[in-house]
Design an enzyme around this catalytic site. Structure first.
Site, PDB file in Angstrom:
ATOM      1  N   HIS A  40       0.847  -1.190   0.000  1.00  0.00           N
ATOM      2  CA  HIS A  40       0.000   0.000   0.000  1.00  0.00           C
ATOM      3  C   HIS A  40       0.881   1.238   0.000  1.00  0.00           C
ATOM      4  O   HIS A  40       1.859   1.310   0.745  1.00  0.00           O
ATOM      5  CB  HIS A  40      -0.902   0.023   1.244  1.00  0.00           C
ATOM      6  CG  HIS A  40      -1.720   1.266   1.340  1.00  0.00           C
ATOM      7  ND1 HIS A  40      -2.932   1.406   0.690  1.00  0.00           N
ATOM      8  CD2 HIS A  40      -1.484   2.441   1.965  1.00  0.00           C
ATOM      9  CE1 HIS A  40      -3.404   2.601   0.924  1.00  0.00           C
ATOM     10  NE2 HIS A  40      -2.553   3.264   1.697  1.00  0.00           N
TER      11      HIS A  40
ATOM     12  N   ASP B 293     -15.962   0.474   5.505  1.00  0.00           N
ATOM     13  CA  ASP B 293     -14.931   1.502   5.308  1.00  0.00           C
ATOM     14  C   ASP B 293     -15.374   2.487   4.229  1.00  0.00           C
ATOM     15  O   ASP B 293     -15.188   3.694   4.376  1.00  0.00           O
ATOM     16  CB  ASP B 293     -13.593   0.856   4.925  1.00  0.00           C
ATOM     17  CG  ASP B 293     -12.529   1.906   4.686  1.00  0.00           C
ATOM     18  OD1 ASP B 293     -12.190   2.626   5.639  1.00  0.00           O
ATOM     19  OD2 ASP B 293     -12.065   2.056   3.535  1.00  0.00           O
TER      20      ASP B 293
ATOM     21  N   ARG C  53     -16.250  10.592   6.670  1.00  0.00           N
ATOM     22  CA  ARG C  53     -15.051  11.293   7.174  1.00  0.00           C
ATOM     23  C   ARG C  53     -14.645  12.415   6.222  1.00  0.00           C
ATOM     24  O   ARG C  53     -14.230  13.501   6.641  1.00  0.00           O
ATOM     25  CB  ARG C  53     -13.886  10.294   7.330  1.00  0.00           C
ATOM     26  CG  ARG C  53     -14.049   9.377   8.535  1.00  0.00           C
ATOM     27  CD  ARG C  53     -13.040   8.241   8.499  1.00  0.00           C
ATOM     28  NE  ARG C  53     -11.666   8.705   8.457  1.00  0.00           N
ATOM     29  CZ  ARG C  53     -10.638   7.995   7.942  1.00  0.00           C
ATOM     30  NH1 ARG C  53     -10.851   6.781   7.461  1.00  0.00           N
ATOM     31  NH2 ARG C  53      -9.427   8.475   7.950  1.00  0.00           N
TER      32      ARG C  53
ATOM     33  N   SER D  56      -8.454   2.025   8.521  1.00  0.00           N
ATOM     34  CA  SER D  56      -9.075   1.999   7.188  1.00  0.00           C
ATOM     35  C   SER D  56      -8.159   1.275   6.188  1.00  0.00           C
ATOM     36  O   SER D  56      -8.603   0.408   5.427  1.00  0.00           O
ATOM     37  CB  SER D  56      -9.341   3.445   6.759  1.00  0.00           C
ATOM     38  OG  SER D  56      -9.556   3.554   5.385  1.00  0.00           O
TER      39      SER D  56
ATOM     40  N   LYS E 261      -8.553  -3.053   4.711  1.00  0.00           N
ATOM     41  CA  LYS E 261      -8.626  -3.455   3.299  1.00  0.00           C
ATOM     42  C   LYS E 261      -7.574  -4.520   2.985  1.00  0.00           C
ATOM     43  O   LYS E 261      -7.784  -5.414   2.180  1.00  0.00           O
ATOM     44  CB  LYS E 261      -8.489  -2.225   2.399  1.00  0.00           C
ATOM     45  CG  LYS E 261      -9.759  -1.363   2.453  1.00  0.00           C
ATOM     46  CD  LYS E 261      -9.688  -0.147   1.589  1.00  0.00           C
ATOM     47  CE  LYS E 261      -8.863   0.939   2.188  1.00  0.00           C
ATOM     48  NZ  LYS E 261      -9.464   2.234   2.358  1.00  0.00           N
TER      49      LYS E 261
HETATM   50  N1  URA Z   1      -6.461   5.935   2.579  1.00  0.00           N
HETATM   51  C1  URA Z   1      -7.363   5.037   3.074  1.00  0.00           C
HETATM   52  O1  URA Z   1      -7.572   3.980   2.495  1.00  0.00           O
HETATM   53  N2  URA Z   1      -8.011   5.365   4.221  1.00  0.00           N
HETATM   54  C2  URA Z   1      -7.804   6.504   4.889  1.00  0.00           C
HETATM   55  O2  URA Z   1      -8.416   6.716   5.916  1.00  0.00           O
HETATM   56  C3  URA Z   1      -6.876   7.432   4.359  1.00  0.00           C
HETATM   57  C4  URA Z   1      -6.210   7.118   3.204  1.00  0.00           C
END
Ligand code: URA
Length: 435
Positions: free
Chosen positions: A80, A159, A166, A181, A185
């Site tokens: 990521h 999410d 958010r 978050s 994933k």
């Molecule tokens: N990227 C994400 O997947 N979640 C967040 O909260 C911020 C950046």
């Protein structure tokens, strides 16, 4: 349980039990708790924070709100990046590590902001399909060693819903919320080993190194709590990564990189991250050996062949990979030249990203269409010596006025000094310190 009690508890700075967090997330996702109460809870969390137990509970609640992929004990890796300008690392790293024997499985987002996300970039290749259901995704990973698919609403739906809230309530930039978050994933995607590239600098979400390290440390600790192998690199995003910024332009640069002709910073980052993934999974004894393996895969063209395999497997037209001149090009290409002699002291990644977005490479709002052909290609990087008239960059655009403005703005984004300049290190640190 009721939502108001939990909001008041968090607002008072008390910690919530795992069951309370799971209850809140499940009922919000199921439509039983209204947006205004979830928004109030998020704001209380924003100011009071979450401890590590709460962060773990939130992560699992988000992950388990949808499908959780099980690769049946086959080790799968994921990566990521917290996002940056010119960041096409996944396009290079995924085939390199897959060619080195790892299974790389990634769900990725479409970009909101400066330039497209990994999915937008891959969709520049005609026919390339990123919409898979879970079983198709698993099949691709197990047959080819890699698959990159668009985030589906079956994965971490909680999410998706909470992130949208958010986004409009000023509660995105909280480390616990970001960490849970992102990691939810990764957990739902079935990864056992996770590499995180946390960007720090002008073109990054985290502007300061301190914030980036805090996020990196939180995610590594969370990974440990969730029994995953996690390593996080903090890398410099003050200037764009590589030379190309914009979707097709970045795909072309990724292809060149896999053919051994990539820009030095991108190659260095991909080889280092690949070496780390091999070390994390025990495929290399240490980072030096890991980097050597990745280098060999790169030099022998195995990474390029793996990329080609992925493109064909995902329905893309491989002739574009072999002859990138086939990609459509922007109507206008304008050169930007150095106005004076000197040394490049900074290339503001934020400003360059904004220019690319104004040209149409990124999205100003969620469902906006992007123009895959436009963007900026840098010809020089920080530390380079230039003379008056040296080509600094080319701007690719489809609107005569916008491209002229972009060319003027580029000169504001690139600073030239009359004394030589030290290059900043690309990799600032690693958690745990494996580098
Ligand atoms: N990227 C994400 O997947 N979640 C967040 O909260 C911020 C950046």
């Amino acid at each position: 349980m009721n939502a108001l009690d939990l909001i008041l508890k968090k607002r008072a700075g008390k910690s919530l039990a795992a069951e309370e967090i799971i209850w809140l997330v499940t009922n919000y996702t199921g439509g039983l708790i209204p947006d205004y109460q979830m928004a109030a809870f998020l704001m209380a969390t924003y100011f009071q924070g979450l401890n590590s137990k709460e962060t773990k509970a939130l992560t699992m609640a988000l992950a388990e709100s949808g499908e959780v992929i099980d690769f049946n004990s086959k080790e799968v890796v994921d990566k990521h990046s917290s996002g940056g300008v010119g960041d096409k690392t996944t396009l290079v790293l995924a085939p390199l590590v897959a060619a080195a024997g790892l299974n790389f499985a990634k769900f990725s987002g479409r970009g909101l902001g400066f330039t497209g996300g990994t999915i937008d970039k891959l969709e520049s290749i005609p026919g390339f399909c990123t919409n898979f259901n879970t079983s198709q995704f698993k099949k691709h990973v197990l047959e080819h060693g890699l698959a990159i698919a668009a985030q589906s609403d079956k994965i971490t739906p909680a999410d998706g819903k909470i992130y949208s809230l958010r986004d409009v309530t000023g509660t995105v930039d909280n480390v616990s919320l970001i960490a849970s978050s992102i990691m939810a994933k990764k957990i739902a995607g079935g990864a056992q080993a996770i590499l995180l590239d946390v960007k720090a600098g002008k073109g990054a979400f985290m502007k300061s190194k301190e914030e980036a390290f805090q996020l990196a440390e939180t995610m590594v600790r969370l990974g440990k709590d969730l029994k995953r192998d996690v390593v996080a690199v903090v890398s410099n995003m003050n200037q764009p990564l590589g030379m190309a910024i914009g979707n097709i332009l970045e795909v072309k640069e990724a292809i060149q990189t896999l053919q051994g002709k990539g820009p030095q910073d991108l190659v260095f980052l991909c080889v280092t991250l690949g070496g780390l993934l091999l070390t994390l999974t025990g495929k290399a004894r240490n980072i030096e050996e890991g980097k050597e393996i990745i280098n060999e895969v790169l030099v022998k063209g195995k990474g390029f062949r793996k990329f080609e395999e992925m493109v064909i497997a995902q329905g893309g037209d491989a002739s574009y990979i072999h002859d990138p001149e086939l990609f459509p090009q922007a109507t206008y290409v304008l050169e930007v030249n150095a106005p004076l002699d000197g040394f490049i002291s900074s290339i503001d990644a934020y400003k360059i990203g904004k220019i690319a977005m104004d040209l149409g490479a990124g999205r100003k709002e969620k469902n906006a269409k992007i123009d895959h052909t436009v963007g900026v290609v840098l010809n020089r990087k920080v530390g380079d010596k230039v003379s008056k008239g040296t080509k600094l960059a080319t701007v690719h655009g489809n609107d005569k006025n916008v491209i002229k403005e972009a060319a003027t703005d580029i000169l504001q984004a690139i600073n030239i000094s009359d004394i030589s300049v030290e290059k900043e290190p690309l990799i600032i640190g690693c958690v745990p310190p494996l580098l």
